[in-house]
Design an enzyme around this catalytic site. Structure first.
Site, PDB file in Angstrom:
ATOM      1  N   TYR A  10      -9.719  -6.975  12.018  1.00 45.16           N
ATOM      2  CA  TYR A  10      -9.074  -6.449  10.815  1.00 45.16           C
ATOM      3  C   TYR A  10      -9.064  -7.482   9.698  1.00 45.16           C
ATOM      4  O   TYR A  10      -8.851  -8.663   9.931  1.00 45.16           O
ATOM      5  CB  TYR A  10      -7.626  -6.007  11.130  1.00 45.16           C
ATOM      6  CG  TYR A  10      -6.897  -5.495   9.896  1.00 45.16           C
ATOM      7  CD1 TYR A  10      -7.060  -4.179   9.468  1.00 45.16           C
ATOM      8  CD2 TYR A  10      -6.086  -6.341   9.139  1.00 45.16           C
ATOM      9  CE1 TYR A  10      -6.427  -3.713   8.317  1.00 45.16           C
ATOM     10  CE2 TYR A  10      -5.456  -5.884   7.988  1.00 45.16           C
ATOM     11  CZ  TYR A  10      -5.624  -4.571   7.583  1.00 45.16           C
ATOM     12  OH  TYR A  10      -5.004  -4.118   6.452  1.00 45.16           O
TER      13      TYR A  10
ATOM     14  N   ASN B  20      -2.411  -2.844  12.917  1.00 45.03           N
ATOM     15  CA  ASN B  20      -3.867  -2.696  12.810  1.00 45.03           C
ATOM     16  C   ASN B  20      -4.388  -1.487  13.589  1.00 45.03           C
ATOM     17  O   ASN B  20      -5.242  -0.746  13.099  1.00 45.03           O
ATOM     18  CB  ASN B  20      -4.569  -3.969  13.281  1.00 45.03           C
ATOM     19  CG  ASN B  20      -4.236  -5.155  12.400  1.00 45.03           C
ATOM     20  OD1 ASN B  20      -3.637  -4.981  11.331  1.00 45.03           O
ATOM     21  ND2 ASN B  20      -4.600  -6.349  12.831  1.00 45.03           N
TER      22      ASN B  20
ATOM     23  N   GLU C 277     -18.861  22.646 -14.931  1.00 44.56           N
ATOM     24  CA  GLU C 277     -19.130  21.347 -15.569  1.00 44.56           C
ATOM     25  C   GLU C 277     -18.310  20.239 -14.912  1.00 44.56           C
ATOM     26  O   GLU C 277     -18.805  19.147 -14.647  1.00 44.56           O
ATOM     27  CB  GLU C 277     -18.790  21.408 -17.061  1.00 44.56           C
ATOM     28  CG  GLU C 277     -19.775  22.209 -17.883  1.00 44.56           C
ATOM     29  CD  GLU C 277     -19.318  22.292 -19.338  1.00 44.56           C
ATOM     30  OE1 GLU C 277     -19.939  21.635 -20.177  1.00 44.56           O
ATOM     31  OE2 GLU C 277     -18.325  22.996 -19.628  1.00 44.56           O
TER      32      GLU C 277
ATOM     33  N   THR D 290     -40.212  26.916 -10.474  1.00 48.63           N
ATOM     34  CA  THR D 290     -40.515  25.542 -10.106  1.00 48.63           C
ATOM     35  C   THR D 290     -40.677  24.836 -11.442  1.00 48.63           C
ATOM     36  O   THR D 290     -41.160  25.443 -12.402  1.00 48.63           O
ATOM     37  CB  THR D 290     -41.806  25.411  -9.270  1.00 48.63           C
ATOM     38  OG1 THR D 290     -42.899  25.866 -10.074  1.00 48.63           O
ATOM     39  CG2 THR D 290     -41.758  26.250  -8.003  1.00 48.63           C
ATOM     40  N   HIS D 291     -40.227  23.594 -11.520  1.00 54.05           N
ATOM     41  CA  HIS D 291     -40.232  22.842 -12.791  1.00 54.05           C
ATOM     42  C   HIS D 291     -39.435  23.580 -13.867  1.00 54.05           C
ATOM     43  O   HIS D 291     -39.694  23.402 -15.051  1.00 54.05           O
ATOM     44  CB  HIS D 291     -41.658  22.583 -13.297  1.00 54.05           C
ATOM     45  CG  HIS D 291     -42.607  22.114 -12.239  1.00 54.05           C
ATOM     46  ND1 HIS D 291     -42.844  20.783 -11.983  1.00 54.05           N
ATOM     47  CD2 HIS D 291     -43.364  22.800 -11.341  1.00 54.05           C
ATOM     48  CE1 HIS D 291     -43.717  20.664 -10.987  1.00 54.05           C
ATOM     49  NE2 HIS D 291     -44.038  21.875 -10.573  1.00 54.05           N
TER      50      HIS D 291
ATOM     51  N   LYS E 198      -8.235   3.386   1.545  1.00 54.42           N
ATOM     52  CA  LYS E 198      -7.486   4.646   1.454  1.00 54.42           C
ATOM     53  C   LYS E 198      -7.684   5.397   0.153  1.00 54.42           C
ATOM     54  O   LYS E 198      -7.913   6.609   0.166  1.00 54.42           O
ATOM     55  CB  LYS E 198      -6.001   4.383   1.703  1.00 54.42           C
ATOM     56  CG  LYS E 198      -5.819   3.958   3.134  1.00 54.42           C
ATOM     57  CD  LYS E 198      -4.432   3.719   3.552  1.00 54.42           C
ATOM     58  CE  LYS E 198      -4.499   2.925   4.839  1.00 54.42           C
ATOM     59  NZ  LYS E 198      -5.283   1.644   4.722  1.00 54.42           N
TER      60      LYS E 198
ATOM     61  N   ASN F 125     -16.683  28.293 -22.648  1.00 52.52           N
ATOM     62  CA  ASN F 125     -17.316  27.155 -21.978  1.00 52.52           C
ATOM     63  C   ASN F 125     -17.122  27.192 -20.458  1.00 52.52           C
ATOM     64  O   ASN F 125     -16.019  27.451 -19.989  1.00 52.52           O
ATOM     65  CB  ASN F 125     -16.751  25.845 -22.530  1.00 52.52           C
ATOM     66  CG  ASN F 125     -17.082  25.663 -24.007  1.00 52.52           C
ATOM     67  OD1 ASN F 125     -18.133  26.107 -24.464  1.00 52.52           O
ATOM     68  ND2 ASN F 125     -16.172  25.063 -24.750  1.00 52.52           N
TER      69      ASN F 125
ATOM     70  N   SER G 114       0.824  -1.213   0.000  1.00 53.48           N
ATOM     71  CA  SER G 114       0.000   0.000   0.000  1.00 53.48           C
ATOM     72  C   SER G 114       0.862   1.270   0.000  1.00 53.48           C
ATOM     73  O   SER G 114       0.327   2.374  -0.050  1.00 53.48           O
ATOM     74  CB  SER G 114      -0.928   0.003   1.222  1.00 53.48           C
ATOM     75  OG  SER G 114      -0.203  -0.206   2.409  1.00 53.48           O
TER      76      SER G 114
ATOM     77  N   LYS H  29     -17.098  30.557 -28.621  1.00 53.22           N
ATOM     78  CA  LYS H  29     -17.431  29.801 -27.409  1.00 53.22           C
ATOM     79  C   LYS H  29     -16.636  30.224 -26.184  1.00 53.22           C
ATOM     80  O   LYS H  29     -15.445  30.505 -26.253  1.00 53.22           O
ATOM     81  CB  LYS H  29     -17.188  28.298 -27.638  1.00 53.22           C
ATOM     82  CG  LYS H  29     -18.179  27.629 -28.568  1.00 53.22           C
ATOM     83  CD  LYS H  29     -19.602  27.593 -28.036  1.00 53.22           C
ATOM     84  CE  LYS H  29     -19.767  26.569 -26.936  1.00 53.22           C
ATOM     85  NZ  LYS H  29     -19.658  25.196 -27.441  1.00 53.22           N
TER      86      LYS H  29
ATOM     87  N   SER I 140     -13.265  27.078 -27.344  1.00 49.01           N
ATOM     88  CA  SER I 140     -13.379  25.903 -28.201  1.00 49.01           C
ATOM     89  C   SER I 140     -12.302  25.984 -29.275  1.00 49.01           C
ATOM     90  O   SER I 140     -11.982  27.075 -29.745  1.00 49.01           O
ATOM     91  CB  SER I 140     -14.762  25.886 -28.846  1.00 49.01           C
ATOM     92  OG  SER I 140     -14.731  25.125 -30.042  1.00 49.01           O
TER      93      SER I 140
HETATM   94  N1  ARG Z   1      -1.476  -1.234   5.079  1.00 51.77           N
HETATM   95  C1  ARG Z   1      -2.413  -1.811   5.982  1.00 51.77           C
HETATM   96  C2  ARG Z   1      -3.776  -1.163   5.764  1.00 51.77           C
HETATM   97  O1  ARG Z   1      -3.813  -0.146   5.201  1.00 51.77           O
HETATM   98  C3  ARG Z   1      -1.995  -1.583   7.383  1.00 51.77           C
HETATM   99  C4  ARG Z   1      -2.479  -2.622   8.341  1.00 51.77           C
HETATM  100  C5  ARG Z   1      -1.837  -3.895   7.994  1.00 51.77           C
HETATM  101  N2  ARG Z   1      -2.085  -4.910   8.938  1.00 51.77           N
HETATM  102  C6  ARG Z   1      -1.864  -6.188   8.647  1.00 51.77           C
HETATM  103  N3  ARG Z   1      -2.093  -7.036   9.546  1.00 51.77           N
HETATM  104  N4  ARG Z   1      -1.421  -6.541   7.463  1.00 51.77           N
HETATM  105  O2  ARG Z   1      -4.780  -1.684   6.112  1.00 51.77           O
END
Ligand code: ARG
Length: 464
Positions: free
Chosen positions: A318, A111, A291, A156-157, A326, A286, A24, A284, A278
């Site tokens: 966990y 965790n 948007e 309205t509408h 994330k 825009n 990660s 144009k 454009s």
């Molecule tokens: N990178 C992990 C997460 O975002 C951190 C926790 C990892 N814990 C584990 N037991 N592998 O969830």
């Protein structure tokens, strides 16, 4: 060292892919500062409690300070082999201060560590979002204050209904933003408790002092169940839920600005800085910014769905699935911050075409309800008054006249109750200013709401 680990892995392609697949670190580097902050508080507590020596604790704290400096200076290369931000930081620490670095993880698990990191990070980001919400609110209030004379059609509408003050229309969005703000303050308060101390899932055998760490890190208290502490992601879901509602509001404003800046409406002009041209049609201009914000609403809803689905049916406690929380959360934070910032600036620079709005407000027999209300005040039941004015409008359509242009004789063919004072009620100003009760569009009611909003704004900035 991480580079060498990388190199070593190249001879085993499958393992390397698993490593990359499960890592990660690629998307959680923004947690580094919070990981360090959390670790320093944890180390200090371990020292205070005599779980490790105070000398070791100090060495760890100093070592983490140095790593923070290195990260800020871009001197640290994060390693996929070290999986996540927690192990990357810890490995750097041990590299720098030796085996004592290995004492940091006493009484702690990744965790509960990740749970504290994300909360610390989100708390900081929320404070920035609150700031941006305030700026957008200011821009809306300033638009209202600067255009108290401007009357536009209320719809309205999407059909002309009754004239309203442009300021009143701006204040409607201010109400939405104020509710969004209160939702954000509310969820921030709810999650601002320390999960550290839950260990992997069951707590820890060491005599830790969670309350001290909570105070040190600015939490209002500690979580009450270790299993829940490491498996709760409600705060991320609540933030994405807040964000979805906010983006829904911004998308509505965006839609109106897009309509209003078209040649057909021509109610407003967006500053050139917020539009593009454009490549083929030279005329144009825009409205790209509204948007895009309208479009980005979709990804924020998507992120909320991703998180809800991610957490659905997960057994305690966990699970690695949760690492997938994330990217949706980070993407939501970035999108919301960007959208709010650009909207605040764009609204502040928006120019209003009062004349066009006024002409549009007078079209579509927008004061017909005022004639009906007039007849009611003269004693006619509302249903009959509605009928009278319906016929009056049909006559206007057939003769190509507007309601205020009718002569008294013409009015009186529809009801004997109508007298010369009718003309005091059918102007745009009279129609608007007759709606004086709290929340109405009368200038005095709108001025009261602006003053109230400014007062609330003042209170908010003094308490967060
Ligand atoms: N990178 C992990 C997460 O975002 C951190 C926790 C990892 N814990 C584990 N037991 N592998 O969830």
């Amino acid at each position: 060292m991480s580079q060498k680990l990388w190199g070593g892995r190249f001879t085993q392609p499958t393992d390397k892919f698993v490593e990359e697949f499960t890592a990660s670190i690629g998307f959680e580097q923004r947690l580094a500062e919070y990981d360090i902050r959390g670790s320093q508080a944890h180390a200090e507590m371990l020292g205070r409690q005599g779980i490790i020596s105070t000398e070791d604790a100090q060495q760890i704290i100093d070592g983490l300070d140095a790593i923070r400096v290195d990260i800020e200076a871009g001197r640290i290369e994060f390693s996929v082999a070290l999986e996540d931000i927690h192990m990357n930081v810890e490995a750097r620490l041990t590299e720098r201060i030796g085996a004592v670095g290995g004492r940091l993880h006493t009484g702690r698990s990744r965790n509960d560590q990740v749970a504290v990191d994300v909360r610390l990070y989100l708390r900081d980001e929320i404070d920035t979002v609150l700031d941006y919400l305030d700026k957008l609110e200011d821009a809306l209030l300033t638009q209202a204050e600067n255009h108290l004379d401007v009357i536009m059609p209320g719809y309205t509408h999407l059909q002309t209904a009754q004239p309203v003050l442009y300021a009143h229309h701006m204040l409607a969005y201010r109400e939405m933003i104020a509710r969004d703000r209160s939702r954000l303050v509310d969820l921030r308060r709810r999650f601002n408790v320390l999960p550290l101390g839950a260990g992997a899932l069951a707590g820890t055998t060491f005599p830790i002092d969670r309350e001290w760490v909570a105070q040190k890190l600015g939490f209002d208290g500690v979580t009450r169940n270790s299993l829940d502490s490491v498996s709760d992601r409600d705060f991320a879901i609540e933030f994405c839920s807040f964000s979805s509602i906010l983006m829904m509001h911004l998308s509505r404003l965006a839609e109106e600005l897009i309509l209003w800046s078209s040649a057909d409406f021509h109610f407003i002009d967006l500053s050139d800085a917020f539009c593009t041209g454009s490549s083929i049609m030279p005329q144009k201009k825009n409205p790209d910014v509204p948007e895009l914000v309208r479009g980005k609403t979709g990804r924020v809803y998507g992120n909320l769905m991703a998180l809800l689905t991610l957490m659905k049916s997960l057994p305690l406690a966990y699970n690695k699935d949760m690492q997938e929380d994330k990217e949706p959360l980070f993407d939501t934070i970035d999108t919301v911050k960007g959208s709010l910032k650009i909207f605040a600036d764009m609204i502040a620079e928006m120019r209003v075409n009062a004349g066009t709005m006024r002409i549009a407000a007078a079209r579509g027999f927008s004061t017909a309800t005022d004639v009906a209300d007039y007849c009611v005040r003269k004693g006619l039941p509302f249903r009959q008054a509605h009928e009278v004015v319906g016929k009056t409008v049909r006559y206007c359509v057939e003769t190509g006249k507007d309601i205020p242009e009718l002569s008294l004789e013409e009015f009186r063919t529809f009801s004997e109750l109508i007298e010369a004072d009718i003309y005091d009620y059918v102007t745009l100003e009279a129609s608007v200013n007759a709606r004086k009760a709290t929340g109405g569009t009368a200038r005095e009611a709108v001025e009261r709401e602006i003053a109230r909003a400014r007062g609330q704004r003042q209170e908010n900035s003094s308490c967060v």
